[in-house]
Each structure stands twice: as structure tokens, then as C-alpha cells.
Design a protein around this motif. Structure first.
Motif, PDB file in Angstrom:
ATOM      1  N   GLN A   1       0.780  21.608 -21.905  1.00 27.28           N
ATOM      2  CA  GLN A   1       1.657  22.096 -22.959  1.00 27.28           C
ATOM      3  C   GLN A   1       2.363  20.946 -23.682  1.00 27.28           C
ATOM      4  O   GLN A   1       2.571  21.003 -24.890  1.00 27.28           O
ATOM      5  CB  GLN A   1       2.691  23.073 -22.390  1.00 27.28           C
ATOM      6  N   ALA A   2       2.723  19.924 -22.938  1.00 27.91           N
ATOM      7  CA  ALA A   2       3.394  18.780 -23.556  1.00 27.91           C
ATOM      8  C   ALA A   2       2.454  18.012 -24.473  1.00 27.91           C
ATOM      9  O   ALA A   2       2.889  17.399 -25.453  1.00 27.91           O
ATOM     10  CB  ALA A   2       3.955  17.857 -22.473  1.00 27.91           C
ATOM     11  N   GLY A   3       1.161  18.066 -24.170  1.00 25.02           N
ATOM     12  CA  GLY A   3       0.185  17.355 -24.988  1.00 25.02           C
ATOM     13  C   GLY A   3       0.333  15.852 -24.911  1.00 25.02           C
ATOM     14  O   GLY A   3      -0.052  15.133 -25.836  1.00 25.02           O
ATOM     15  N   GLU A   4       0.895  15.368 -23.802  1.00 26.15           N
ATOM     16  CA  GLU A   4       1.099  13.945 -23.644  1.00 26.15           C
ATOM     17  C   GLU A   4       0.424  13.446 -22.371  1.00 26.15           C
ATOM     18  O   GLU A   4       0.044  14.232 -21.506  1.00 26.15           O
ATOM     19  CB  GLU A   4       2.601  13.624 -23.599  1.00 26.15           C
ATOM     20  N   ALA A   5       0.288  12.125 -22.304  1.00 27.36           N
ATOM     21  CA  ALA A   5      -0.308  11.506 -21.119  1.00 27.36           C
ATOM     22  C   ALA A   5       0.800  11.013 -20.204  1.00 27.36           C
ATOM     23  O   ALA A   5       1.825  10.496 -20.657  1.00 27.36           O
ATOM     24  CB  ALA A   5      -1.211  10.346 -21.523  1.00 27.36           C
ATOM     25  N   ALA A   6       0.599  11.195 -18.898  1.00 24.54           N
ATOM     26  CA  ALA A   6       1.563  10.713 -17.908  1.00 24.54           C
ATOM     27  C   ALA A   6       1.137   9.315 -17.465  1.00 24.54           C
ATOM     28  O   ALA A   6       0.009   9.105 -17.029  1.00 24.54           O
ATOM     29  CB  ALA A   6       1.607  11.658 -16.709  1.00 24.54           C
ATOM     30  N   LEU A   7       2.039   8.344 -17.599  1.00 24.22           N
ATOM     31  CA  LEU A   7       1.749   6.979 -17.191  1.00 24.22           C
ATOM     32  C   LEU A   7       2.307   6.734 -15.793  1.00 24.22           C
ATOM     33  O   LEU A   7       3.449   7.124 -15.499  1.00 24.22           O
ATOM     34  CB  LEU A   7       2.367   5.975 -18.160  1.00 24.22           C
ATOM     35  N   GLY A   8       1.514   6.101 -14.947  1.00 20.59           N
ATOM     36  CA  GLY A   8       1.969   5.805 -13.595  1.00 20.59           C
ATOM     37  C   GLY A   8       1.217   4.625 -13.003  1.00 20.59           C
ATOM     38  O   GLY A   8       0.302   4.083 -13.624  1.00 20.59           O
ATOM     39  N   ARG A   9       1.615   4.236 -11.812  1.00 21.34           N
ATOM     40  CA  ARG A   9       0.960   3.140 -11.093  1.00 21.34           C
ATOM     41  C   ARG A   9       0.539   3.630  -9.706  1.00 21.34           C
ATOM     42  O   ARG A   9       1.204   4.490  -9.114  1.00 21.34           O
ATOM     43  CB  ARG A   9       1.912   1.944 -10.929  1.00 21.34           C
ATOM     44  N   PHE A  10      -0.539   3.055  -9.209  1.00 20.45           N
ATOM     45  CA  PHE A  10      -0.954   3.343  -7.837  1.00 20.45           C
ATOM     46  C   PHE A  10      -1.819   2.201  -7.342  1.00 20.45           C
ATOM     47  O   PHE A  10      -2.317   1.388  -8.135  1.00 20.45           O
ATOM     48  CB  PHE A  10      -1.713   4.680  -7.761  1.00 20.45           C
ATOM     49  N   VAL A  11      -1.958   2.125  -6.028  1.00 23.44           N
ATOM     50  CA  VAL A  11      -2.738   1.050  -5.414  1.00 23.44           C
ATOM     51  C   VAL A  11      -4.050   1.611  -4.902  1.00 23.44           C
ATOM     52  O   VAL A  11      -4.063   2.553  -4.096  1.00 23.44           O
ATOM     53  CB  VAL A  11      -1.958   0.390  -4.254  1.00 23.44           C
ATOM     54  N   LEU A  12      -5.157   1.050  -5.385  1.00 23.14           N
ATOM     55  CA  LEU A  12      -6.498   1.425  -4.929  1.00 23.14           C
ATOM     56  C   LEU A  12      -7.137   0.190  -4.317  1.00 23.14           C
ATOM     57  O   LEU A  12      -7.280  -0.830  -5.001  1.00 23.14           O
ATOM     58  CB  LEU A  12      -7.330   1.954  -6.098  1.00 23.14           C
ATOM     59  N   ARG A  13      -7.475   0.303  -3.031  1.00 23.50           N
ATOM     60  CA  ARG A  13      -8.002  -0.828  -2.258  1.00 23.50           C
ATOM     61  C   ARG A  13      -6.938  -1.931  -2.219  1.00 23.50           C
ATOM     62  O   ARG A  13      -5.937  -1.776  -1.577  1.00 23.50           O
ATOM     63  CB  ARG A  13      -9.341  -1.294  -2.825  1.00 23.50           C
ATOM     64  N   THR A  14      -7.161  -3.037  -2.905  1.00 24.69           N
ATOM     65  CA  THR A  14      -6.200  -4.151  -2.826  1.00 24.69           C
ATOM     66  C   THR A  14      -5.586  -4.476  -4.179  1.00 24.69           C
ATOM     67  O   THR A  14      -5.038  -5.561  -4.369  1.00 24.69           O
ATOM     68  CB  THR A  14      -6.897  -5.415  -2.281  1.00 24.69           C
ATOM     69  N   ARG A  15      -5.653  -3.550  -5.117  1.00 27.73           N
ATOM     70  CA  ARG A  15      -5.150  -3.841  -6.455  1.00 27.73           C
ATOM     71  C   ARG A  15      -4.270  -2.709  -6.965  1.00 27.73           C
ATOM     72  O   ARG A  15      -4.555  -1.538  -6.710  1.00 27.73           O
ATOM     73  CB  ARG A  15      -6.315  -4.070  -7.422  1.00 27.73           C
TER      74      ARG A  15
ATOM     75  N   ARG B   1       0.832  -1.195   0.000  1.00 28.90           N
ATOM     76  CA  ARG B   1       0.000   0.000   0.000  1.00 28.90           C
ATOM     77  C   ARG B   1       0.872   1.251   0.000  1.00 28.90           C
ATOM     78  O   ARG B   1       1.746   1.397   0.845  1.00 28.90           O
ATOM     79  CB  ARG B   1      -0.938   0.017   1.208  1.00 28.90           C
ATOM     80  N   THR B   2       0.648   2.121  -0.965  1.00 21.37           N
ATOM     81  CA  THR B   2       1.382   3.378  -1.042  1.00 21.37           C
ATOM     82  C   THR B   2       0.376   4.510  -1.186  1.00 21.37           C
ATOM     83  O   THR B   2      -0.802   4.282  -1.475  1.00 21.37           O
ATOM     84  CB  THR B   2       2.331   3.409  -2.251  1.00 21.37           C
ATOM     85  N   ARG B   3       0.864   5.704  -0.970  1.00 21.33           N
ATOM     86  CA  ARG B   3       0.008   6.874  -1.099  1.00 21.33           C
ATOM     87  C   ARG B   3       0.540   7.786  -2.207  1.00 21.33           C
ATOM     88  O   ARG B   3       0.431   9.000  -2.121  1.00 21.33           O
ATOM     89  CB  ARG B   3      -0.057   7.633   0.229  1.00 21.33           C
ATOM     90  N   THR B   4       1.112   7.162  -3.244  1.00 22.29           N
ATOM     91  CA  THR B   4       1.636   7.957  -4.353  1.00 22.29           C
ATOM     92  C   THR B   4       1.199   7.379  -5.692  1.00 22.29           C
ATOM     93  O   THR B   4       0.998   6.165  -5.820  1.00 22.29           O
ATOM     94  CB  THR B   4       3.179   8.019  -4.325  1.00 22.29           C
ATOM     95  N   ILE B   5       1.053   8.268  -6.641  1.00 23.60           N
ATOM     96  CA  ILE B   5       0.889   7.874  -8.043  1.00 23.60           C
ATOM     97  C   ILE B   5       2.211   8.239  -8.705  1.00 23.60           C
ATOM     98  O   ILE B   5       2.505   9.410  -8.929  1.00 23.60           O
ATOM     99  CB  ILE B   5      -0.273   8.631  -8.716  1.00 23.60           C
TER     100      ILE B   5
END
Length: 261
Positions: free
Chosen positions: A134-148, A87-91
Motif C-alpha cells: 500500500q505504501a508503494g515504497e521500498a524498505a531499506l535495510g542491512r543484513f549479514v550473509l556469510r561473511t559480508r 553475525r546477526t539473524r535480522t534484516i
């Protein structure tokens, strides 16, 4: 009423952490029906019953079983809990990619990403949103919501950062899974392609999502209102599937003429 926060934490961008909360960006407006007894019009209860012994099962007797080759493998709650992602609190933003490179079929649920924690967080949020816009791009990341753990793409929409959870690549079936139902790849005649392109160009327009509405939802709402007033409803006949045009070129030419007309 504003949607409630479903997750709180921070977007991690290099050494910059922006405190944020996730709020649902979608809503379910579809009419819902209860399962009721036709005679008494009271709700039907769904009970947990053992299919072998035909008796109710209490929650403390419910276990997890996974079927493998006809065998039921039992797994305990503790064993499953031990495998839950940390469990983390960051994206954590891992990469920026061109939005066009993300297959739309991978998009799942969408959330608003809003700043929390005062003016300092708001300033950092505005900076991140401006940079992403301005970059016009999507930021990809990971995060934990509930148990996944989720893979997510963040974009800016109307000045607000939105987060869309993504399916993993192996969750999408490949076209080869269609087997014999997969259409054969054969190139049509150039003349037919040219006519079809003309039809597409004639139907071309800018996309305006507000121009489209859920017609079925409105029909269901009208049906319920009519039934409440005691009106009789006539059920229409099942529509027939349109036949394939015998002369494809003629059908294309007539379609173009009708659109232009």
C-alpha cells in the motif's frame, strides 16, 4: 523444484519481528561448457602452481596477499576473521524510500523473502507485505550473509516480498571516469529533439518482460543439437557497424514513418 533457503532469520520492523527465509529468485539458464582437451575430449584440470618455483601448492600453504604499490602485504585468516561483520539473524529496516529514487544500476542479486515458523509468522508476514504494498515504497535495510554485510531493498512482487541486494554508492564508477570518452554535453536543435520524441512516442508500449527472450541462449542450444547430429555449421561473417546517418532529420522522419506504417 523450489529453491532452497540461503539464509534464515527475521525482518525487524520497529518492535515487530517476522521470521523469514531467503530463497533465490533468479536462476542461471545459460548453457555452460567444460574446458576439454581437443584430442581426447576429456576435462582439463586446473592446478594451484607457484609461478616462481613452478610447483604445486597445497591448500594449507595458501595465504592471502594484497598488493599495494608493488608490495605484497600478507594477511592471516585470523586477522580477516576478526574484521568480519557481527553475525546477526535480522534484516533491520532502516527507512522507506520511493522506489523511483533507487538508481537501477545499484541493484545486484534478488531473493524471495518467505515466512517460516507457523501461522503466527505468516500473519505478521502478510501484514508487512500489505503495508509495504500500500505504501508503494521500498524498505531499506542491512543484513549479514556469510561473511559480508549487505545493503538491501525489499519490495512486494505478486504478493511476495522480494529482497534485492544493492551495490554501495562508491562501487559505481562516476561518469567522469570515462575521461575523454565521455560524450560532450551539447543541446541538439529543437526540431531534431521534437522528431526524436515523436519516434519514442511511436515506439512506446507497456513493458511486458515475457515478451523478451534470450535469443543467444536458444541459438547456442540449437548449435549444440546440430553439432550432436553431425551437421556442418557455417560461421557467418562479422557484421559491420552501421554508419552514422548523414542526414539525421531525414533518418528520424523515415523511422517515424516506418513505425507508424
Amino acid at each position: 523444484m523450489a529453491p532452497r533457503s540461503l539464509w534464515t532469520g527475521a525482518v525487524s520492523f520497529g518492535l515487530v519481528n517476522v521470521p523469514v527465509a531467503l530463497r533465490s529468485a533468479t536462476r542461471d539458464l545459460a548453457p555452460h561448457f567444460n574446458l576439454v582437451d581437443e584430442k581426447t575430449r576429456t576435462r582439463i584440470e586446473i592446478r594451484r602452481v607457484c609461478s616462481k618455483e613452478d610447483k604445486p601448492v597445497d591448500w594449507d600453504e595458501v595465504a592471502h596477499g594484497h598488493e599495494v604499490d608493488g608490495e605484497c602485504v600478507m594477511v592471516t585468516d585470523d586477522e580477516l576473521s576478526a574484521l568480519e561483520p557481527r553475525r546477526t539473524r535480522t534484516i533491520d529496516i532502516e527507512a522507506f524510500v520511493d522506489v523511483a529514487e533507487i538508481d537501477p544500476a545499484l541493484y545486484d542479486s534478488t531473493y524471495f523473502v518467505v515466512p517460516v515458523g507457523g501461522e503466527g509468522a505468516a500473519r505478521a508476514y502478510r501484514l508487512l507485505a500489505e503495508v509495504m504494498d500500500q505504501a508503494g515504497e521500498a524498505a531499506l535495510g542491512r543484513f549479514v550473509l556469510r561473511t559480508r554485510e549487505y545493503l538491501a531493498a525489499m519490495r512486494v512482487r505478486d504478493g511476495v516480498i522480494t529482497l534485492s541486494t544493492l551495490l554501495f554508492a562508491d562501487e559505481l564508477r562516476p561518469a567522469s571516469a570515462l575521461g575523454d570518452a565521455r560524450p560532450r554535453r551539447s543541446r541538439p536543435a529543437k526540431k531534431k529533439i521534437d522528431q526524436a520524441v515523436k519516434l519514442i512516442e511511436a515506439l512506446g508500449s507497456d513493458f511486458d518482460p515475457t515478451a523478451y527472450e534470450d535469443r543467444h541462449r536458444k541459438q547456442v542450444e540449437q548449435l549444440v543439437k546440430a553439432k550432436r547430429k553431425g551437421q556442418e555449421i557455417e560461421t557467418p561473417d562479422e557484421p559491420e557497424t552501421p554508419a552514422v546517418a548523414s542526414d539525421l532529420m531525414k533518418a528520424l522522419e523515415e523511422s517515424i514513418a516506418a513505425v507508424r506504417g
